[in-house]
Design a protein around this motif. Structure first.
Motif, short mmCIF file in Angstrom:
data_model
loop_
_atom_site.label_atom_id
_atom_site.label_comp_id
_atom_site.label_asym_id
_atom_site.label_seq_id
_atom_site.Cartn_x
_atom_site.Cartn_y
_atom_site.Cartn_z
N LEU A 94 0.63 -1.79 -7.73
CA LEU A 94 1.74 -1.50 -6.84
C LEU A 94 2.61 -2.74 -6.71
N VAL A 95 3.91 -2.55 -6.87
CA VAL A 95 4.86 -3.65 -6.78
C VAL A 95 4.85 -4.23 -5.36
N ASN A 96 5.24 -5.48 -5.25
CA ASN A 96 5.37 -6.10 -3.93
C ASN A 96 6.67 -5.62 -3.30
N LEU A 97 6.57 -4.61 -2.47
CA LEU A 97 7.76 -3.98 -1.87
C LEU A 97 8.46 -4.91 -0.89
N GLY A 98 7.70 -5.72 -0.19
CA GLY A 98 8.31 -6.67 0.74
C GLY A 98 9.19 -7.66 0.01
N ALA A 99 8.70 -8.13 -1.13
CA ALA A 99 9.50 -9.06 -1.94
C ALA A 99 10.75 -8.37 -2.48
N MET A 100 10.61 -7.12 -2.87
CA MET A 100 11.79 -6.37 -3.34
C MET A 100 12.83 -6.26 -2.25
N LYS A 101 12.40 -5.89 -1.05
CA LYS A 101 13.34 -5.72 0.06
C LYS A 101 13.94 -7.06 0.49
N SER A 102 13.23 -8.14 0.21
CA SER A 102 13.74 -9.48 0.53
C SER A 102 14.62 -10.03 -0.59
N ARG A 103 14.74 -9.26 -1.67
CA ARG A 103 15.51 -9.66 -2.86
C ARG A 103 14.93 -10.93 -3.49
N GLU A 104 13.64 -11.09 -3.35
CA GLU A 104 12.96 -12.20 -4.00
C GLU A 104 12.45 -11.71 -5.37
N PHE A 105 13.41 -11.49 -6.25
CA PHE A 105 13.11 -10.83 -7.52
C PHE A 105 12.22 -11.66 -8.43
N ASN A 106 12.31 -12.98 -8.33
CA ASN A 106 11.44 -13.82 -9.15
C ASN A 106 9.99 -13.66 -8.72
N ALA A 107 9.76 -13.51 -7.42
CA ALA A 107 8.41 -13.28 -6.92
C ALA A 107 7.87 -11.94 -7.42
N VAL A 108 8.74 -10.94 -7.43
CA VAL A 108 8.35 -9.62 -7.95
C VAL A 108 7.95 -9.73 -9.42
N TYR A 109 8.78 -10.44 -10.18
CA TYR A 109 8.50 -10.63 -11.60
C TYR A 109 7.18 -11.35 -11.81
N GLN A 110 6.98 -12.44 -11.10
CA GLN A 110 5.77 -13.23 -11.28
C GLN A 110 4.51 -12.45 -10.92
N ASP A 111 4.61 -11.60 -9.90
CA ASP A 111 3.50 -10.76 -9.48
C ASP A 111 3.09 -9.80 -10.60
N GLU A 137 17.99 -0.89 -5.99
CA GLU A 137 16.65 -1.46 -6.05
C GLU A 137 15.81 -0.81 -7.15
N LYS A 138 15.98 0.49 -7.34
CA LYS A 138 15.26 1.18 -8.41
C LYS A 138 15.66 0.62 -9.77
N ARG A 139 16.94 0.38 -9.94
CA ARG A 139 17.42 -0.19 -11.20
C ARG A 139 16.88 -1.61 -11.38
N GLU A 140 16.98 -2.40 -10.34
CA GLU A 140 16.56 -3.79 -10.43
C GLU A 140 15.07 -3.90 -10.74
N VAL A 141 14.25 -3.14 -10.02
CA VAL A 141 12.81 -3.27 -10.21
C VAL A 141 12.38 -2.73 -11.58
N THR A 142 13.03 -1.70 -12.08
CA THR A 142 12.69 -1.19 -13.41
C THR A 142 13.00 -2.23 -14.48
N GLU A 143 14.12 -2.92 -14.32
CA GLU A 143 14.47 -4.00 -15.25
C GLU A 143 13.40 -5.11 -15.18
N ILE A 144 12.95 -5.41 -13.98
CA ILE A 144 11.91 -6.44 -13.82
C ILE A 144 10.61 -6.01 -14.48
N VAL A 145 10.24 -4.75 -14.28
CA VAL A 145 9.01 -4.21 -14.88
C VAL A 145 9.06 -4.37 -16.40
N MET A 146 10.21 -4.07 -16.99
CA MET A 146 10.35 -4.19 -18.45
C MET A 146 10.25 -5.65 -18.88
N THR A 147 10.94 -6.52 -18.17
CA THR A 147 10.94 -7.94 -18.51
C THR A 147 9.55 -8.56 -18.40
N ALA A 148 8.79 -8.10 -17.42
CA ALA A 148 7.45 -8.64 -17.18
C ALA A 148 6.42 -8.14 -18.19
#
Length: 223
Positions: A94-111, A137-148
């Motif tokens: 499960l993605v870190n939803l708190g980090a997503m809502k905080s726009r801490e996208f690098n933290a989401v990626y690293q997780d 947010e759906k677009r952003e997180v999907t891009e992060i999922v692919m990059t990770a």
């Protein structure tokens, strides 16, 4: 869609917090009977399910950071390693939803990246809880999922409200462009529901009501 093809695409799931060992055994025997290729159980039951299912070539998957996503990366990594040691061969984190809502996208990626690395090449899916995210947010997180480097983006746990919708599957499919898979999960209760998701672009279905789905009868289960 033929029933046999649909069965190949379904992850049969039992993540109820009150499922007993007897219930898990029945669930595993159903997976054998109906020919599901992968099942998901809570981490504590992974060794037990593996013992029953491995002789039949059925894979066991484990949810990581379930069901809120707020565990630290270190905890998710250790949970992943333990699940694999116990017999899991697929990981749904499960993605870190708190980090997503905080726009801490690098933290989401690293997780995500850390769990993917801990999985060591095993199939890894990232649950993003589409009902809790806006379109951007759906677009952003999907891009992060692919990059990770994860293998799938997954709609929902089924525990936090909402679930898979045709619109979200179409969106995730359009964003991913076949670079990763799209797993539809949450609220899929009928054969028709499952087929609609696949037609919209889902390449995997997650359902605890999988037996009901392939028997084309409505299921009460959501998770």
């Amino acid at each position: 869609m033929e029933k046999e093809k649909l069965i190949e695409l379904i992850d049969y799931t039992l993540l109820s917090p009150v499922a007993s060992k007897a219930v898990i055994k029945t669930f595993c025997l159903e997976a054998i009977t109906y020919g599901f290729r992968t099942v998901f159980v809570n981490p504590w039951y992974v060794p037990y399910a593996y013992t029953i299912l491995s002789p039949h070539g059925i894979k066991v998957g484990a949810p990581i950071g379930f069901s809120l996503g707020g565990a630290t990366t270190r905890v998710k990594v250790e949970e992943t390693k333990a699940a694999i040691e116990d017999g899991a061969s697929e990981i749904d984190m499960l993605v870190n939803l708190g980090a997503m809502k905080s726009r801490e996208f690098n933290a989401v990626y690293q997780d995500i990246d850390a769990v993917v690395r801990a999985a060591g090449g095993l199939t890894t899916k990232v649950i993003i809880e589409t009902s809790l995210l806006n379109q951007a947010e759906k677009r952003e997180v999907t891009e992060i999922v692919m990059t990770a480097g994860a293998d799938f983006v997954k709609t929902a746990t089924g525990f936090n409200g909402g679930g898979a919708t045709v619109e979200d599957i179409e969106l995730l499919s359009n964003i991913s462009q076949g670079k990763i898979g799209v797993k539809a999960a949450g609220g899929i209760k009928t054969y028709e529901d499952a087929v609609k998701m696949i037609e919209a672009g889902a390449t995997r279905i997650g359902a605890s009501g999988a037996v009901a789905i392939i028997q084309n009868r409505k299921s009460k289960a959501d998770y």
